[in-house]
Design a protein around this motif. Structure first.
Motif, PDB file in Angstrom:
ATOM      1  N   LYS A   1     -69.466 105.806  40.860  1.00  0.00           N
ATOM      2  CA  LYS A   1     -70.727 104.695  41.319  1.00  0.00           C
ATOM      3  C   LYS A   1     -70.550 103.585  40.239  1.00  0.00           C
ATOM      4  CE  LYS A   1     -73.984 107.369  38.547  1.00  0.00           C
ATOM      5  NZ  LYS A   1     -75.244 108.038  38.506  1.00  0.00           N
TER       6      LYS A   1
ATOM      7  N   HIS B   1     -69.619 109.836  40.191  1.00  0.00           N
ATOM      8  CA  HIS B   1     -70.817 109.753  41.222  1.00  0.00           C
ATOM      9  C   HIS B   1     -71.960 110.871  40.897  1.00  0.00           C
ATOM     10  CE1 HIS B   1     -72.696 109.120  45.166  1.00  0.00           C
ATOM     11  NE2 HIS B   1     -72.561 110.389  45.496  1.00  0.00           N
ATOM     12  N   HIS B   2     -71.618 111.831  40.322  1.00  0.00           N
ATOM     13  CA  HIS B   2     -72.944 112.847  40.209  1.00  0.00           C
ATOM     14  C   HIS B   2     -72.673 113.924  39.041  1.00  0.00           C
ATOM     15  CE1 HIS B   2     -75.803 115.842  41.324  1.00  0.00           C
ATOM     16  NE2 HIS B   2     -76.484 114.819  42.012  1.00  0.00           N
ATOM     17  N   HIS B   3     -73.775 114.152  38.498  1.00  0.00           N
ATOM     18  CA  HIS B   3     -73.507 115.018  37.315  1.00  0.00           C
ATOM     19  C   HIS B   3     -72.785 116.246  37.620  1.00  0.00           C
ATOM     20  CE1 HIS B   3     -74.939 117.384  33.971  1.00  0.00           C
ATOM     21  NE2 HIS B   3     -75.143 118.295  34.795  1.00  0.00           N
TER      22      HIS B   3
ATOM     23  N   ALA C   1     -78.588 120.290  40.822  1.00  0.00           N
ATOM     24  CA  ALA C   1     -77.885 118.912  40.971  1.00  0.00           C
ATOM     25  C   ALA C   1     -77.233 119.020  42.536  1.00  0.00           C
ATOM     26  CB  ALA C   1     -76.834 119.227  39.967  1.00  0.00           C
ATOM     27  N   GLY C   2     -77.559 117.607  42.893  1.00  0.00           N
ATOM     28  CA  GLY C   2     -77.195 117.235  44.139  1.00  0.00           C
ATOM     29  C   GLY C   2     -77.958 117.593  45.339  1.00  0.00           C
TER      30      GLY C   2
ATOM     31  N   ASP D   1     -80.702 107.776  33.404  1.00  0.00           N
ATOM     32  CA  ASP D   1     -79.256 108.065  33.705  1.00  0.00           C
ATOM     33  C   ASP D   1     -78.422 108.021  32.562  1.00  0.00           C
ATOM     34  OD1 ASP D   1     -76.721 108.089  34.622  1.00  0.00           O
ATOM     35  OD2 ASP D   1     -77.093 107.121  36.488  1.00  0.00           O
TER      36      ASP D   1
ATOM     37  N   LEU E   1     -75.491 115.988  48.975  1.00  0.00           N
ATOM     38  CA  LEU E   1     -74.221 115.517  48.358  1.00  0.00           C
ATOM     39  C   LEU E   1     -72.999 115.792  48.974  1.00  0.00           C
ATOM     40  CD1 LEU E   1     -72.918 113.738  46.087  1.00  0.00           C
ATOM     41  CD2 LEU E   1     -73.057 115.564  44.862  1.00  0.00           C
TER      42      LEU E   1
END
Length: 624
Positions: free
Chosen positions: A378, A391-393, A85-86, A116, A280
């Motif tokens: 986001k 914004h991110h997992h 991730a990232g 997503d 990220l």
């Protein structure tokens, strides 16, 4: 020119012709606004997301060149890009898509799709419809006649791909781990089962949930055998210089020092060390530079030592604000919901917790909170609505694991379970009817009985079917029963009757449409079940309440007196004549054959998914 970047605390100014020219170029102030793009497709494309993700990628020239070379050389088969991730998988694929669309490959059609978990397009049926519509347009094939039974999507897609003679079709799928969390057999049933001549599948995702085994080197080509590499310090420098301009860039470059044949920059070295190769982290630093949190851009800046530490820093900032009362619960909600909410849904949920006032004041408070969380969230716009997600997992995972957020997350989960027990008629009703039982069973054994009460409460089920008027509502209910049992739920005799009732009738409930929706079918089936059935008894009590039913229903004079035991596990509906036999395949799917000259391969957990094998001109008597 003076401006304040979104999320920043300070104003910036630039006085140069280059800055003005860049502003005019960026915002197209001399152009007429574009008219909306007409579309004959029911599933929106990912053009805006691809443009945004591709714009974030700086450097990575080696990885781009490697992946481009593999894609150009692969005529058919599967390419697998794995990474943590990232690490930047989505941006890398987006740049590949953007470059390929700008400079098309000969005799190649590119079909990019982003999965997503918070996007309504993150499901098998929507992807298949997306692909079918684009291929029909490319082949100039009219959609099937609406008056006829439509072909099954997977079969239809296979047929269209087989018609793409002398043209390569490249599917670029990002987020395979996201769709796999919802649909465990997607990778097996779609990209891996459609490895056809002239078809290429470029897939990317985190190496989780068995994906590494499915996309093993024997099955898929691995351009990066050890996973997508970490960013190099040179790429991090290029990313910082690309995203900063004017005085900020001058300040950063002003820290450059020569060391032998190399140019070093203490601040960039510090960012590279803390980022551990994750873009990220670098993006977070850039956001904070623009927000004025890092001003000197030298070795003295105090940076979070890792991505997890940066996530923790974002959470800490939420507590230093007059919006604290709303921000922490809002972040916790965004971490635990199963679908991206709108402002109205967030406001409805926070209002139920009495954290905000009703009306416009509450909505403005929620919007102010979302603005304050700019660096953590986001936005996605569709159908004139804006949906919000973390914004991110990796940020979601960190919030769930953080000791500072543990109590807030547990409270959010408990609240969503409570809200599902008594759904209010507000903007959150659709979400709570769709995911409420999920929230209850995920809380563990302590709330299993509450989930079971909802699954066996006729008034709740009628309201749920009424609010969620779509063809998937019956399937979602079956999944809720499965989740309840898989997490240790226990059935008493009455609950077994309810579960058997829905097992027997799911295929009938799926027939609901706008003229005769599923909730009307549910009432009719319940009334006809049996005199001593708890389902029939609750349905009749529901009918006695004034205003509940405003349509005609039929009473069956031959209704059974007693509930009869039915050993049915699943109803597979589709054959048009006598079924001559069936067997279980090694992968758990069911093969059946019939007098209607066809064979079918069924997903044993979802009878709406099957592959139809045609070609025989007479009845199929047996299969081995």
């Amino acid at each position: 020119m003076q401006y304040t970047p979104l999320g920043a605390d300070v104003c910036h100014s630039e006085a140069s012709d280059a800055a003005l020219a860049r502003f005019q170029e960026l915002f197209h102030v001399d152009r007429e606004p574009p008219s909306p793009r007409p579309s004959c497709f029911t599933v929106r494309d990912f053009r805006d997301r691809i443009r945004s993700l591709a714009g974030r990628l700086v450097g990575r020239t080696v990885e781009l060149s490697t992946l481009r070379g593999v894609l150009e050389a692969t005529l058919e088969g599967v390419i697998w890009v794995a990474g943590t991730a990232g690490i930047g998988k989505s941006s890398l694929l987006a740049r590949i898509v953007q470059d390929t669309l700008e400079t098309p490959l000969p005799n190649t059609q590119i079909l990019p799709y982003w999965f997503d978990a918070g996007d309504e397009r993150c499901q098998r049926e929507t992807f298949l419809r997306f692909a079918i519509e684009r291929l029909q347009a490319a082949l100039c094939i009219a959609p099937p006649d609406a008056s006829q039974d439509p072909p099954k999507p997977l079969i239809h897609l296979r047929t269209l791909l087989q018609q793409c003679h002398n043209q390569r079709v490249v599917f670029i799928l990002d987020g395979l781990d996201e769709i796999t969390s919802r649909d465990p057999h997607f990778a097996r049933d779609v990209p891996l089962s459609l490895r056809l001549p002239g078809v290429v599948w470029l897939c990317a995702g985190r190496p989780e949930q068995g994906l590494s085994q499915l996309f093993s080197p024997e099955i898929a080509h691995h351009p990066f055998p050890e996973g997508l590499p970490l960013m190099r310090e040179g790429d991090i420098r290029a990313m910082l210089l690309d995203k900063l301009n004017g005085e900020l860039r001058k300040r950063l470059v002003g820290q450059d020092r020569e060391r032998g044949q190399q140019v070093i920059n203490p601040f960039i070295e510090k960012v590279a060390t803390a980022a551990h190769g994750l873009p990220l982290y670098v993006q977070y630093v850039i956001n904070d530079i623009w927000a004025g949190r890092y001003r000197m851009l030298d070795a003295g800046e105090r940076l979070p030592p890792s991505l997890n530490a940066y996530h923790e820093e974002h959470l800490r900032r939420c507590s230093v604000s007059s919006l604290h009362q709303v921000l922490t619960p809002m972040v916790a909600l965004l971490a635990v919901v199963y679908e991206e909410p709108t402002v109205d849904i967030l406001a409805a949920l926070l209002r139920q917790r009495t954290l905000i006032p009703a009306g416009e004041t509450g909505l403005m408070l929620v919007q102010a909170g979302l603005n304050a969380l700019e660096s953590m969230i986001k936005r996605k716009r569709e159908d004139d609505q804006i949906y919000y997600a973390l914004h991110h997992h990796s940020l979601r995972q960190h919030i769930e694991d953080s000791p500072h957020m543990r109590q807030a997350v547990e409270t959010a989960r408990e609240f969503l379970g409570d809200a599902a027990l008594q759904v209010k008629p507000d903007a959150a009703a659709h979400y709570l009817y769709r995911y409420g039982i999920d929230h209850l069973v995920k809380e563990g054994a302590k709330r299993h009985q509450e989930a079971l009460r909802l699954l066996t409460r006729f008034d709740y089920l009628m309201a749920r079917f009424h609010i969620l008027q779509d063809t998937s509502v019956a399937t979602h209910l079956r999944i809720d029963w499965q989740t309840y049992l898989e997490t240790g739920g226990v059935l008493d005799d009455e609950a077994r009757i309810w579960q058997a009732f829905f097992r027997e009738n799911e295929h009938i409930l799926r027939r609901g449409d706008k003229d005769w929706p599923a909730y009307k079918i549910l009432l009719q089936l319940a009334i006809e079940h049996a005199d001593d059935s708890p389902i029939t008894q609750q349905a009749e009590a529901w009918l006695e309440q004034p205003g509940n039913c405003d349509w005609v229903w039929l009473r069956n004079p031959c209704r059974p007196e007693h509930v009869l035991f039915n050993p049915v596990v699943q109803v597979f509906e589709g054959h048009a004549d006598t079924v001559n036999g069936a067997l279980e395949l090694s992968d758990g799917r069911i093969l059946s054959w019939s007098e209607d000259c066809t064979l079918r391969i069924w997903d044993r957990n979802d009878s709406s998914r099957f592959i139809e094998l045609r070609g025989h001109t007479h009845a199929v008597i047996s299969a081995y």
